[in-house]
Each structure stands twice: as C-alpha cells, then as structure tokens.
Design a protein around this motif. Structure first.
Motif, PDB file in Angstrom:
ATOM      1  N   LEU A 134       0.830  -1.169  -0.029  1.00  0.00           N
ATOM      2  CA  LEU A 134      -0.020   0.088   0.131  1.00  0.00           C
ATOM      3  C   LEU A 134       0.865   1.336  -0.016  1.00  0.00           C
ATOM      4  N   ILE A 135       1.611   1.375   1.004  1.00  0.00           N
ATOM      5  CA  ILE A 135       2.653   2.272   1.111  1.00  0.00           C
ATOM      6  C   ILE A 135       3.550   2.755  -0.160  1.00  0.00           C
ATOM      7  N   THR A 136       4.066   1.498  -0.672  1.00  0.00           N
ATOM      8  CA  THR A 136       4.891   1.716  -2.109  1.00  0.00           C
ATOM      9  C   THR A 136       4.265   2.061  -3.266  1.00  0.00           C
ATOM     10  N   GLY A 137       2.824   1.378  -3.309  1.00  0.00           N
ATOM     11  CA  GLY A 137       1.778   2.024  -4.311  1.00  0.00           C
ATOM     12  C   GLY A 137       1.654   3.419  -4.169  1.00  0.00           C
ATOM     13  N   ILE A 138       1.549   4.178  -3.129  1.00  0.00           N
ATOM     14  CA  ILE A 138       1.202   5.582  -3.036  1.00  0.00           C
ATOM     15  C   ILE A 138       2.479   6.201  -3.573  1.00  0.00           C
ATOM     16  N   ILE A 139       3.562   5.759  -3.199  1.00  0.00           N
ATOM     17  CA  ILE A 139       4.952   6.509  -3.523  1.00  0.00           C
ATOM     18  C   ILE A 139       4.813   6.144  -5.341  1.00  0.00           C
ATOM     19  N   VAL A 140       4.663   5.056  -5.871  1.00  0.00           N
ATOM     20  CA  VAL A 140       4.578   5.159  -7.291  1.00  0.00           C
ATOM     21  C   VAL A 140       3.447   5.798  -7.901  1.00  0.00           C
ATOM     22  N   VAL A 141       2.535   5.954  -7.360  1.00  0.00           N
ATOM     23  CA  VAL A 141       1.442   7.002  -7.987  1.00  0.00           C
ATOM     24  C   VAL A 141       1.826   8.078  -8.132  1.00  0.00           C
ATOM     25  N   ILE A 142       2.412   8.686  -6.927  1.00  0.00           N
ATOM     26  CA  ILE A 142       2.952  10.035  -7.072  1.00  0.00           C
ATOM     27  C   ILE A 142       3.974  10.266  -7.999  1.00  0.00           C
ATOM     28  N   LEU A 143       5.000   9.327  -8.101  1.00  0.00           N
ATOM     29  CA  LEU A 143       6.105   9.260  -9.048  1.00  0.00           C
ATOM     30  C   LEU A 143       5.771   9.511 -10.527  1.00  0.00           C
ATOM     31  N   LEU A 144       4.814   8.297 -10.583  1.00  0.00           N
ATOM     32  CA  LEU A 144       4.415   8.434 -12.076  1.00  0.00           C
ATOM     33  C   LEU A 144       3.444   9.465 -12.343  1.00  0.00           C
ATOM     34  N   PHE A 149       4.599  15.886 -16.249  1.00  0.00           N
ATOM     35  CA  PHE A 149       5.065  17.009 -16.294  1.00  0.00           C
ATOM     36  C   PHE A 149       6.622  16.977 -16.745  1.00  0.00           C
ATOM     37  N   ASP A 150       6.893  17.601 -18.014  1.00  0.00           N
ATOM     38  CA  ASP A 150       8.131  17.522 -18.626  1.00  0.00           C
ATOM     39  C   ASP A 150       9.111  17.970 -17.777  1.00  0.00           C
ATOM     40  N   ARG A 151       9.125  19.256 -16.793  1.00  0.00           N
ATOM     41  CA  ARG A 151      10.102  20.014 -16.080  1.00  0.00           C
ATOM     42  C   ARG A 151      10.594  18.936 -15.098  1.00  0.00           C
ATOM     43  N   ILE A 152       9.532  18.466 -14.289  1.00  0.00           N
ATOM     44  CA  ILE A 152       9.762  17.672 -13.058  1.00  0.00           C
ATOM     45  C   ILE A 152      10.523  16.301 -13.596  1.00  0.00           C
TER      46      ILE A 152
END
Length: 277
Positions: A134-144, A149-152
């Motif tokens: 669950l925690i890793t999935g939340i991190i992956v959602v945020i990263l993806l 956004f091209d700049r980020i």
C-alpha cells in the motif's frame, strides 16, 4: 561551381514528440493500474480474510415410520467468525420458539488476537506485506503522476540519471509485486496456525484451508417426538484474501508497463528552438 550550402534542419521535433506521446500513454495506464493496486490494498487491509460458520438446523420428522421425510427445517442457531488483519469478530444468532412464535437473538463481539496465538503471527505477517504494498503503491502513483510534467521529469533525469530513475521506479513496483504475492501465500499458513492453537482439533480450518462438512442425527425431544438435527460447518477465505489475489496480476502488468515504458530524451530549450545548423 560549388553548390551553395543549404542549412540543414534536424527533425528534432517530430521524434521527441512521438516518443513523448507514447510515453504519456503508457504512463497513464501505469498510473491507473497503480491507483487500482492502492485501492485494492486499502480494501484488503479493512476486509475480513477468513471465515468459519457453524449452523444447527432443526427438522421435524413425519409420523410415517417407513418414510422419515422432513416437513420443514428451521435454523436453531449459528455461529459465524470473521478474521481480519486486526482481530476477529464473532456473531451468534439463536432462534427460540415459544408458543409457536419464533424469536431470534443476535449477539456479536470483536476481539483482538492474543499475543501467544500462532494465528496472530500469520495474520500480522500478511498485514505487514499488505501495508508495504500500500505505501509503496502510493509512492509509485505520486512518481508516475509527476512524470506527466516535462520539467519535473527532466529535473529527476538530470539529477539522478535516466537509468537510475527508471531502475528506481521498476524497483518500487517490484516491491509491490513481491509484497502482494507474499501476503497472499503466507495467509495459507492459517491451517497450521489453527492446528497449533486448537487442541485436539479433528475438523475445521485446522484440517484444510477451505471445506465444508454436514452431519445429521435423529433425536427425540422430551415428548418423544423425533426430529433431525443437522450441523453444517463451513470455513474458508474471505474477501480480503481474494482482493489480494486480484492485486497480483494488476501489479505484474504494472511492472511490465514500467519496464517497457522508456523516458523520452530530455531536450534543452536551445535544442528545441528549431534553429538551422
């Protein structure tokens, strides 16, 4: 006699735009799948994972001694136990017939697992891996989501490198896959846990992971009337376990998409201005 030198315009726009659109499409699918996995893990963390039910049914017998056919059956009582990742809930329903009028009483209570229970160790191990997914999935959602956004995205690539950034995302998704698989498989160990926690266990979840049994016996009440007492015993996995099973293929597909989805090359503003070389 020499031909004039014609400025050459590199087709730098078409290819990056094509790669960017392909990356965006796959990244969108990855975000959706990651969000689905997170939702499934939230549901698995709150839903019951196992259940056991014992039901007693009363069935009067006909007066024909050659054919003891049942006229109608009635549930005397049942006991249901639901096991989740925090504790277990017991429901007991009792039906009583007074002067031909049936009344029922339902009582339920919730208990936490005892510290010395083997069952607790199995359940808490599955819970730990569910929380990791669950925690890793939340991190992956945020990263993806940030990769839209091209700049980020370009800042991440310039800071950590394209290969390291991709490997980091793949590693996180691989953790989700392994966590869901381990949480799913570890819970099968409840059979041995029930066997250790219940002394002299001859039937129920201490024998098999999922099954059902029925027994019938003809008895007599105080007035000498015959009746059949039927005992039904059912046990097996509940919604939480199946939800975790459903999260496994979702996380595997997510891993495949992340692996094949390559970042578009970051382009400086000068390189994208379309100047002639």
């Amino acid at each position: 006699r020499f031909a004039p030198r014609v400025p050459l315009l590199l087709p730098h726009k078409s290819r990056p735009l094509t790669m960017s659109s392909a990356f965006t499409g796959k990244n969108c699918c990855a975000v959706v799948l990651a969000a689905v996995v997170v939702a499934l893990m939230i549901a698995a963390a709150s839903a019951p994972w196992y259940t056991e039910q014992i039901t007693f049914e009363f069935r009067p017998q006909s007066e024909n001694q050659n054919n003891l056919a049942a006229t109608s059956s009635q549930v005397l009582n049942y006991t249901k136990v639901f096991y989740d990742l925090q504790g277990w809930k017991q429901e007991v329903k009792t039906n009583v017939v007074v002067n031909g009028v049936a009344t029922s009483k339902l009582a339920s209570h919730y208990n936490n697992y005892d510290s010395d229970q083997t069952l607790k160790h199995i359940v808490k191990t599955s819970q730990a891996f569910v929380l990791v997914a669950l925690i890793t999935g939340i991190i992956v959602v945020i990263l993806l989501f940030c990769f839209f956004f091209d700049r980020i995205r370009n800042k991440m690539i310039f800071a950590a490198g394209m290969t390291l950034t991709r490997l980091a995302v793949v590693f996180l998704v691989a953790i989700i896959v392994l966590s869901t698989i381990v949480a799913f498989l570890v819970f099968v160990g409840v059979v041995q846990a029930f066997k250790n926690d219940r002394s002299n266990c001859i039937d129920g979840p201490c024998r098999r992971f999922v099954d059902a049994t029925e027994t019938e016996s003809v008895q007599q009440d105080g007035s000498g009337s015959s009746f059949t007492l039927k005992k039904s015993h059912k046990w097996g996995p509940e919604a939480g376990w199946y939800i975790t099973l459903g999260a496994i293929p979702c996380s595997i597909i997510l891993l495949l998409i992340v692996v094949i989805n390559k970042f578009p090359l970051p382009i400086d503003s000068e390189a994208s201005s379309g100047e002639a070389l």
